[in-house]
Design an enzyme around this catalytic site. Structure first.
Site, PDB file in Angstrom:
ATOM      1  N   SER A  32       5.439  -2.056 -14.876  1.00 17.87           N
ATOM      2  CA  SER A  32       3.992  -2.201 -14.746  1.00 17.87           C
ATOM      3  C   SER A  32       3.633  -3.583 -15.260  1.00 17.87           C
ATOM      4  CB  SER A  32       3.293  -1.133 -15.598  1.00 17.87           C
ATOM      5  OG  SER A  32       1.910  -1.397 -15.674  1.00 17.87           O
ATOM      6  N   TYR A  54       7.741  -6.795 -12.554  1.00 17.75           N
ATOM      7  CA  TYR A  54       8.435  -6.122 -11.443  1.00 17.75           C
ATOM      8  C   TYR A  54       9.806  -6.764 -11.178  1.00 17.75           C
ATOM      9  CZ  TYR A  54       3.713  -4.323 -10.287  1.00 17.75           C
ATOM     10  OH  TYR A  54       2.476  -3.720 -10.316  1.00 17.75           O
ATOM     11  N   HIS A  75       2.819  -4.375  -0.337  1.00 18.35           N
ATOM     12  CA  HIS A  75       4.114  -3.756  -0.009  1.00 18.35           C
ATOM     13  C   HIS A  75       5.111  -4.770   0.545  1.00 18.35           C
ATOM     14  CE1 HIS A  75       2.302   0.590   0.428  1.00 18.35           C
ATOM     15  NE2 HIS A  75       2.269   0.117  -0.809  1.00 18.35           N
ATOM     16  N   LYS A  93       3.148   4.682   1.992  1.00 22.64           N
ATOM     17  CA  LYS A  93       2.369   4.399   3.189  1.00 22.64           C
ATOM     18  C   LYS A  93       1.089   3.683   2.781  1.00 22.64           C
ATOM     19  CE  LYS A  93      -0.917   6.536   2.850  1.00 22.64           C
ATOM     20  NZ  LYS A  93      -2.020   6.652   1.834  1.00 22.64           N
TER      21      LYS A  93
END
Ligand SMILES: NC(=O)c1ccc[n+]([C@@H]2O[C@H](COP(=O)([O-])OP(=O)(O)OC[C@H]3O[C@@H](n4cnc5c(N)ncnc54)[C@H](OP(=O)(O)O)[C@@H]3O)[C@@H](O)[C@H]2O)c1
Length: 323
Positions: A32, A54, A75, A93
């Site tokens: 995070s 990350y 994404h 998604k």
């Protein structure tokens, strides 16, 4: 054992972490931007490691598969970063903002022989799989009409990712992706479509209707961030029809004949929250050294992304940075 690393400690990361309890997967690490959030998830779900960055987590060789739980608009960036560190991927998604990004990611994964899958959990639910099986056995004959809507009347917090065009906000990528996947599962690719939308001047779609035409069938679909829509999907055929309750998270479906007599009920309550089935599919694919799931192949995600591009083209909606 498959060791998962999660990117982004948001809402859906909680659902994923909860579901892991009833799978063979292992919650190895979570990253995070805020280490305190990561620690909270560690305490709640037992992650072995936490990261405040990350990329640092992606360098960890103990991770077998990364779950990307950030907003759609990120994404692409996060999947490309995960592929750089040779990680298999389950990505929430909508997979990317558009088909061009999705194709780039799939090509990179293929080059590196890595597994990658869109987390369209509906496709793995036993109720949905059983409905598909019964339709393939012609329980309702040939499909003539399918209806699926996904919409809520949401109170907008202007800071939310849902209404932020830079993060891929709007009804289509968040909710519309479900009816489109659903129609594709039962009817494949349409021959043509018609659509109307209600756009917000900030650059997102608030509501839309889309009708897909097939050889002998029609799909009537819609999505909305401003209206509560019917949660029961309907599939009509020449011999009967099927109602699927809360179709995107389906636990129950009912099959009727043309005289409205109930002929069969399908019911598979979730073991945890329904995410366990897609997680199990990822684990199975990794154990069998597959690079894509036969239930959720690249081509399906590409079809859905292209279809969403085409809808947006009709509405004149582009995300920031799209040419
Ligand atoms: N399958 C489903 O049923 C389902 C349901 C809801 C959502 N989703 C999908 O899951 C994804 C995440 O949705 P969510 O509802 O969990 O969103 P969320 O609560 O807003 O969490 C997203 C997380 O992404 C990280 N992030 C990184 N950069 C960010 C930025 N610039 N702005 C905001 N967040 C950023 C944050 O994690 P850190 O601060 O911890 O780094 C944040 O907590 C979306 O793609 C969504 O479509 C799927």
């Amino acid at each position: 054992m498959v060791r998962f690393g999660v990117i982004g400690a948001g809402r859906i990361a909680k659902t994923f972490s909860e579901a892991m309890k009833v799978t063979k997967g292992y919650l190895y690490a979570i990253a995070s931007r805020d280490i305190l959030k990561a620690r909270k998830y560690q305490k709640a779900y037992g992650y072995e490691k936490v990261y405040d960055n990350y990329e640092e987590m992606l360098k960890d060789d103990n991770i077998d598969c990364v779950y990307i739980a950030t907003p759609h608009g990120l994404h692409f960036e996060h999947m490309m970063l995960a592929l750089k560190y040779h990680k298999n991927i389950l990505c929430e998604k909508s997979f990317t903002l558009n088909a061009k990004q999705a194709l780039t990611v799939f090509n990179k994964a293929k080059e590196n022989h890595l597994f990658i899958m869109e987390a369209m959990w509906t496709r793995f639910l036993p109720t949905i799989k059983e409905v598909k099986h019964r339709i393939d056995q012609s329980i309702i004959g040939e499909i003539t009409m399918l209806e699926a809507h996904f919409g809520f009347s949401m109170k907008f917090n202007r800071k939310d990712r849902l209404v932020n065009p830079n993060l891929g906000g709007g009804a289509l990528l968040d909710l519309g992706v479900y009816p489109i996947h659903f129609a594709h599962l039962f009817l494949g690719s349409p021959l043509s479509f018609e659509t109307k939308s209600h756009l917000d001047p900030i650059g997102i779609d608030l509501s839309e209707q889309y009708t897909f035409q097939y050889h002998n069938a029609i799909a009537i679909l819609s999505s909305s961030l401003e209206k509560q829509l019917d949660k029961v999907a309907l599939i009509k055929g020449t011999k009967g029809y099927i109602k699927i309750y809360d179709f995107w998270k389906a636990e129950k479906a009912q099959i009727f004949d043309l005289d409205h007599h109930l002929i069969e009920e399908i019911s598979y309550p979730h073991l945890k929250n329904g995410f366990e089935y897609e997680i199990n599919e990822v684990i199975r694919c990794l154990e069998e050294n597959l690079t894509e799931s036969p239930l959720m192949p690249y081509q399906t995600t590409l079809f859905v992304m292209k279809q969403m591009d085409e809808l947006r083209h009709v509405w004149g909606l582009k995300y920031p940075g799209e040419d």
